[in-house]
Design a protein around this motif. Sequence first.
Motif, PDB file in Angstrom:
ATOM      1  N   ALA A  55      56.541 -58.179 -15.313  1.00  0.00           N
ATOM      2  CA  ALA A  55      56.146 -58.504 -13.900  1.00  0.00           C
ATOM      3  C   ALA A  55      55.165 -57.194 -13.584  1.00  0.00           C
ATOM      4  CB  ALA A  55      56.905 -58.793 -13.181  1.00  0.00           C
ATOM      5  N   GLU A  56      54.667 -57.544 -12.240  1.00  0.00           N
ATOM      6  CA  GLU A  56      54.033 -56.501 -11.719  1.00  0.00           C
ATOM      7  C   GLU A  56      54.455 -56.252 -10.143  1.00  0.00           C
ATOM      8  OE1 GLU A  56      49.013 -55.505 -10.406  1.00  0.00           O
ATOM      9  OE2 GLU A  56      49.600 -57.146 -11.837  1.00  0.00           O
ATOM     10  N   PHE A  57      54.557 -55.074  -9.753  1.00  0.00           N
ATOM     11  CA  PHE A  57      55.177 -54.933  -8.165  1.00  0.00           C
ATOM     12  C   PHE A  57      54.108 -55.267  -7.549  1.00  0.00           C
ATOM     13  CE2 PHE A  57      58.054 -51.938 -10.472  1.00  0.00           C
ATOM     14  CZ  PHE A  57      59.274 -52.291  -9.916  1.00  0.00           C
ATOM     15  N   ALA A  58      54.507 -55.839  -6.220  1.00  0.00           N
ATOM     16  CA  ALA A  58      53.328 -56.251  -5.115  1.00  0.00           C
ATOM     17  C   ALA A  58      54.133 -55.741  -3.722  1.00  0.00           C
ATOM     18  CB  ALA A  58      53.264 -57.823  -5.298  1.00  0.00           C
ATOM     19  N   PRO A  59      53.325 -55.428  -2.873  1.00  0.00           N
ATOM     20  CA  PRO A  59      53.808 -55.130  -1.483  1.00  0.00           C
ATOM     21  C   PRO A  59      54.726 -56.500  -1.029  1.00  0.00           C
ATOM     22  CG  PRO A  59      51.748 -54.531  -1.590  1.00  0.00           C
ATOM     23  CD  PRO A  59      51.920 -55.503  -2.808  1.00  0.00           C
ATOM     24  N   ASN A 242      58.348 -50.412   1.707  1.00  0.00           N
ATOM     25  CA  ASN A 242      59.724 -49.946   1.559  1.00  0.00           C
ATOM     26  C   ASN A 242      60.475 -50.891   0.730  1.00  0.00           C
ATOM     27  OD1 ASN A 242      59.502 -51.923   3.691  1.00  0.00           O
ATOM     28  ND2 ASN A 242      60.924 -50.966   5.025  1.00  0.00           N
ATOM     29  N   VAL A 243      60.069 -52.336   0.600  1.00  0.00           N
ATOM     30  CA  VAL A 243      60.603 -53.383  -0.169  1.00  0.00           C
ATOM     31  C   VAL A 243      59.514 -53.967  -1.023  1.00  0.00           C
ATOM     32  CG1 VAL A 243      61.797 -55.360  -0.483  1.00  0.00           C
ATOM     33  CG2 VAL A 243      62.383 -53.655   1.205  1.00  0.00           C
ATOM     34  N   LEU A 244      59.572 -53.915  -2.216  1.00  0.00           N
ATOM     35  CA  LEU A 244      58.445 -54.560  -3.051  1.00  0.00           C
ATOM     36  C   LEU A 244      58.887 -55.796  -3.734  1.00  0.00           C
ATOM     37  CD1 LEU A 244      57.139 -51.325  -5.000  1.00  0.00           C
ATOM     38  CD2 LEU A 244      56.024 -52.468  -2.883  1.00  0.00           C
ATOM     39  N   ARG A 245      57.924 -56.715  -4.258  1.00  0.00           N
ATOM     40  CA  ARG A 245      58.315 -57.938  -4.747  1.00  0.00           C
ATOM     41  C   ARG A 245      58.022 -57.815  -6.138  1.00  0.00           C
ATOM     42  NH1 ARG A 245      58.117 -62.781  -1.065  1.00  0.00           N
ATOM     43  NH2 ARG A 245      57.721 -61.833   1.068  1.00  0.00           N
ATOM     44  N   LEU A 246      58.789 -58.512  -7.044  1.00  0.00           N
ATOM     45  CA  LEU A 246      58.541 -58.859  -8.726  1.00  0.00           C
ATOM     46  C   LEU A 246      58.386 -60.342  -8.682  1.00  0.00           C
ATOM     47  CD1 LEU A 246      60.208 -56.254 -10.540  1.00  0.00           C
ATOM     48  CD2 LEU A 246      58.004 -56.447 -10.405  1.00  0.00           C
ATOM     49  N   ASN A 303      62.201 -44.588  -1.070  1.00  0.00           N
ATOM     50  CA  ASN A 303      61.681 -43.083  -1.473  1.00  0.00           C
ATOM     51  C   ASN A 303      60.185 -43.395  -1.575  1.00  0.00           C
ATOM     52  OD1 ASN A 303      62.025 -44.456  -3.851  1.00  0.00           O
ATOM     53  ND2 ASN A 303      63.344 -42.823  -4.586  1.00  0.00           N
ATOM     54  N   GLY A 304      59.800 -44.552  -1.867  1.00  0.00           N
ATOM     55  CA  GLY A 304      58.382 -44.792  -2.224  1.00  0.00           C
ATOM     56  C   GLY A 304      57.836 -44.474  -3.668  1.00  0.00           C
ATOM     57  N   SER A 305      58.789 -44.305  -4.663  1.00  0.00           N
ATOM     58  CA  SER A 305      58.479 -43.979  -5.802  1.00  0.00           C
ATOM     59  C   SER A 305      57.762 -44.949  -6.780  1.00  0.00           C
ATOM     60  CB  SER A 305      59.796 -43.421  -6.558  1.00  0.00           C
ATOM     61  OG  SER A 305      60.758 -44.489  -6.763  1.00  0.00           O
ATOM     62  N   LEU A 306      58.038 -46.077  -5.943  1.00  0.00           N
ATOM     63  CA  LEU A 306      57.404 -47.301  -6.747  1.00  0.00           C
ATOM     64  C   LEU A 306      56.023 -47.572  -6.198  1.00  0.00           C
ATOM     65  CD1 LEU A 306      60.501 -49.710  -7.421  1.00  0.00           C
ATOM     66  CD2 LEU A 306      59.290 -48.160  -9.083  1.00  0.00           C
ATOM     67  N   LEU A 307      55.078 -47.944  -6.816  1.00  0.00           N
ATOM     68  CA  LEU A 307      53.852 -48.456  -6.118  1.00  0.00           C
ATOM     69  C   LEU A 307      53.366 -49.794  -6.585  1.00  0.00           C
ATOM     70  CD1 LEU A 307      51.930 -45.034  -6.567  1.00  0.00           C
ATOM     71  CD2 LEU A 307      52.972 -45.767  -4.637  1.00  0.00           C
ATOM     72  N   PRO A 308      52.616 -50.337  -5.628  1.00  0.00           N
ATOM     73  CA  PRO A 308      52.227 -51.727  -5.957  1.00  0.00           C
ATOM     74  C   PRO A 308      51.205 -51.702  -7.325  1.00  0.00           C
ATOM     75  CG  PRO A 308      52.302 -51.658  -3.703  1.00  0.00           C
ATOM     76  CD  PRO A 308      52.469 -50.061  -4.307  1.00  0.00           C
ATOM     77  N   GLY A 309      51.198 -52.542  -8.152  1.00  0.00           N
ATOM     78  CA  GLY A 309      50.532 -52.536  -9.176  1.00  0.00           C
ATOM     79  C   GLY A 309      51.071 -52.072 -10.556  1.00  0.00           C
ATOM     80  N   MET A 310      52.169 -51.209 -10.359  1.00  0.00           N
ATOM     81  CA  MET A 310      53.041 -50.940 -11.455  1.00  0.00           C
ATOM     82  C   MET A 310      53.610 -52.021 -12.138  1.00  0.00           C
ATOM     83  SD  MET A 310      54.781 -47.376  -9.924  1.00  0.00           S
ATOM     84  CE  MET A 310      55.795 -47.142 -11.310  1.00  0.00           C
ATOM     85  N   TYR A 311      53.706 -51.837 -13.653  1.00  0.00           N
ATOM     86  CA  TYR A 311      54.511 -52.939 -14.249  1.00  0.00           C
ATOM     87  C   TYR A 311      55.963 -52.668 -14.521  1.00  0.00           C
ATOM     88  CZ  TYR A 311      49.810 -54.861 -15.543  1.00  0.00           C
ATOM     89  OH  TYR A 311      48.439 -55.274 -15.432  1.00  0.00           O
TER      90      TYR A 311
END
Length: 405
Positions: A55-59, A242-246, A303-311
Amino acid sequence: MATQGRALALGLITASCASILTSCKSAPPPPAEVPTVPVATVSPATLQNNVVLSAEFAPFQDVDVMAKVAGYVREIRVDIGTHVRKGDVLAVLEVPEIQDEMQKAKAGVAAAQANIVTAQAGVQRAVASANIAHLSFQRINEVATKNKGLVPRQDVDVAQARDAEAVAQLASAKSSLQAAQESKSAADSEYARASAMMQYATIRAPFDGIVTKRYANTGSMIQAGISSQTQAMPVVRLAQYNVLRLSLPVPVTDAAEIKDGQSVDVSVNNPPRTLSGKIARFAGSVQMDTRTMDTQIDVPNANGSLLPGMYATVHLHLADRPHVLSVPVDAIDGVGTSVEQAYVVRNGIVHVVPVKTGLQTPTLLEITSGLQSGDQVITGRHTGLSEGEAVQPRAATYESDASHS
């Protein structure tokens, strides 16, 4: 002599053949060859049904912030990468016509208030007139009643008419007051509308997030984005990180096992780590073109270590069966049908046993009934095997696996 020699040789050959035939008839037949079959032992194991998906992270939220009113950008306070809180000012528009509407609405409120004061004074005058007219009528009517002929009947009728007229004037004054009050309410509503529109000239953040794109600059003309047909330019693009969707496309074969709050493991590579998450929502229906069900996981990212678009790699834990009887998948015939059976070897003899199965993993199959721990079941192809047949069991190579997922 030659003839006698040939006869003697012929007799010897005949005797030799007879002796050979006699020995062949008396020898027992060789034993039939017993086939060797691979077997696995029924034993307890912990079975897990895990599905691994990419999956890919999305805002969590990602919107273009539009203006509700048209105007020129007087001030823009953010740029790409700016962190904002809900309600923070993003930009301020210059909208002179709305300012004029506010002044007009404010004047309308003042005029309506003045009309109410005037109407209230009119009511007071009408009350006073009605009271004096009523008293005059009562007095002249009493005199005319006690002293008949002293007061002309015409004067009594005139006093009564003035009393009725005063009552009507009072009702009219009260109606005028009510109309003035309604006008005041309308003026207040118009002023509130103008004030609200003026507030829209200040564009604020709808949620906590990060500005990911800036479309406008100071002096840019912004159209009102109030219609789906408009080509209005947004002010900025705002995303919630601050919260991402998969979003996961769960196959139809596993869709029925998806539940809200189900635990998942999320693996990312930059840097390598595993996060724990839970299923937040799912579509509840399967898309006909892909035969998958949309499922979403919310992953905290304070902490913002995950970015949208990362797999990410997601491990869905759909089922867990600790210490259940299990056999290799290829040990059971008719898996998933109404006729499931196993070929069990007992004392070197094949027995066909009906069984019932439960959870299936890529390598093992749960046995719910029909077999006992320690039973030896034939694995692989069962073609040519029948009830009561003698076989030579040989342990299968994967029997030692104690736990599979």
